[in-house]
Design a protein around this motif. Structure first.
Motif, mmCIF file in Angstrom:
data_model
loop_
_atom_site.group_PDB
_atom_site.id
_atom_site.type_symbol
_atom_site.label_atom_id
_atom_site.label_comp_id
_atom_site.label_asym_id
_atom_site.label_seq_id
_atom_site.Cartn_x
_atom_site.Cartn_y
_atom_site.Cartn_z
ATOM 1 N N ALA A 1 0.810 -1.222 0.000
ATOM 2 C CA ALA A 1 0.000 0.000 0.000
ATOM 3 C C ALA A 1 0.843 1.271 0.000
ATOM 4 O O ALA A 1 0.294 2.369 -0.141
ATOM 5 C CB ALA A 1 -0.922 0.006 1.225
ATOM 6 N N ILE A 2 2.152 1.130 0.163
ATOM 7 C CA ILE A 2 3.022 2.296 0.239
ATOM 8 C C ILE A 2 3.241 2.887 -1.151
ATOM 9 O O ILE A 2 3.443 2.155 -2.124
ATOM 10 C CB ILE A 2 4.378 1.918 0.891
ATOM 11 N N ARG A 3 3.236 4.211 -1.239
ATOM 12 C CA ARG A 3 3.177 4.899 -2.528
ATOM 13 C C ARG A 3 4.475 4.854 -3.330
ATOM 14 O O ARG A 3 4.453 4.968 -4.551
ATOM 15 C CB ARG A 3 2.774 6.355 -2.309
ATOM 16 N N SER A 4 5.624 4.750 -2.664
ATOM 17 C CA SER A 4 6.880 4.800 -3.406
ATOM 18 C C SER A 4 7.987 4.093 -2.639
ATOM 19 O O SER A 4 7.861 3.828 -1.435
ATOM 20 C CB SER A 4 7.296 6.258 -3.655
ATOM 21 N N LYS A 5 9.079 3.781 -3.336
ATOM 22 C CA LYS A 5 10.230 3.165 -2.695
ATOM 23 C C LYS A 5 10.837 4.104 -1.646
ATOM 24 O O LYS A 5 11.301 3.660 -0.598
ATOM 25 C CB LYS A 5 11.295 2.813 -3.739
ATOM 26 N N PHE A 6 10.834 5.391 -1.964
ATOM 27 C CA PHE A 6 11.406 6.359 -1.028
ATOM 28 C C PHE A 6 10.648 6.348 0.295
ATOM 29 O O PHE A 6 11.251 6.316 1.369
ATOM 30 C CB PHE A 6 11.379 7.759 -1.639
ATOM 31 N N VAL A 7 9.329 6.363 0.225
ATOM 32 C CA VAL A 7 8.525 6.326 1.448
ATOM 33 C C VAL A 7 8.732 5.002 2.171
ATOM 34 O O VAL A 7 8.809 4.955 3.404
ATOM 35 C CB VAL A 7 7.037 6.550 1.128
#
Length: 263
Positions: free
Chosen positions: A125-131
């Protein structure tokens, strides 16, 4: 510490999902009361220091895991709220072996603050690799911030000659935050440092990390029994402590007082 999980729930979140738990507020009250006891010299100095450090360490564990959960929530995983991770309730983060037994043993025999909690994150569910990386970074970064805050009275040159038990307890608690932060940043599978780089690895490396993750913390703990690795670890901790102004001698006194059962 954060772990991966898939599947999510939907629905409106109750306000209780974001309210500090009664247990956390009780820990804060214990920290304040035991801090006052150590400051004023009421009762046994050793027992006061033990209560202060134990309560402070439990609070920092809650804040560490809360930081993981908050970044995950902001990054798209609402399940962390459903699971109670945003209530700062230590029971929600507890793993009997990793959260209580092993960390307590290491604090008692070695003065090392092991990361002990667990937050299950739906990485799908996490929006991006960075997050995704930021979720893992948030926990040990919180320990480092706490260490800096706790060291401020010493680094600012305040008079810490009076109330020695209190200042020793504060220094030792800051020392535990440093050890936890350094340990958590080790790029080991199953540890925050490993989880931080995990999203950027190739699928093959991710599979290897996944197989090692359940044993990563235990391997790291075993490595600390090596005299050379143990010496290297503490050299790094003391080096960072010197940079931020932590008086190592007062931390050592705090550790001796914390072990109230020894003479």
């Amino acid at each position: 510490m954060s772990y991966g999980q898939y599947g999510s729930r939907t629905g409106r979140l109750p306000r209780e999902a974001f309210r500090p738990s009664a247990i956390f507020l009780g820990l804060v009250a214990l920290l304040v009361v035991s801090g006052w006891m150590a400051w004023s010299g009421f009762g046994s100095a050793k027992f006061n220091v033990f209560l202060f450090v134990a309560a402070g360490w439990a609070i920092s564990l809650c804040l560490h895991e809360y930081s993981h959960a908050l970044v995950a929530f902001k990054g798209g995983d609402i399940d962390v709220a459903h699971r109670g991770y945003l209530t700062l309730n230590p029971l929600k983060y507890t793993h009997p072996l990793l959260s209580i037994v092993i960390p307590l043993i290491f604090v008692m025999i070695g003065g090392i603050g092991l990361p002990g909690g667990a937050v299950w994150v739906n990485h799908g569910a996490i929006r991006s690799k960075f997050v995704d990386s930021l979720i893992s970074f948030a926990g040990p970064a919180t320990n480092m911030v706490l260490a800096i805050v706790l060291v401020l009275p010493f680094s600012l040159g305040l008079d810490t000659t009076g109330h020695p038990a209190f200042w020793a307890a504060l220094a030792f608690l800051a020392f535990l935050q440093l050890t936890a932060s350094v340990l958590n940043f080790v790029p080991m599978p199953g540890v925050d440092g490993g989880n931080l780089i995990y999203p950027w690895l190739s699928p093959q490396w991710q599979r290897g990390f996944g197989h090692m993750a359940p044993y990563g913390m235990l391997i790291l703990i075993a490595l600390l029994w090596s005299p050379k690795i143990n010496a290297w670890f503490f050299n790094v901790v003391y080096w960072i402590g010197d940079l931020i102004g932590l008086p190592s001698y007062q931390a050592a006194v705090g550790y001796d007082l914390f072990r109230f059962w020894s003479f």
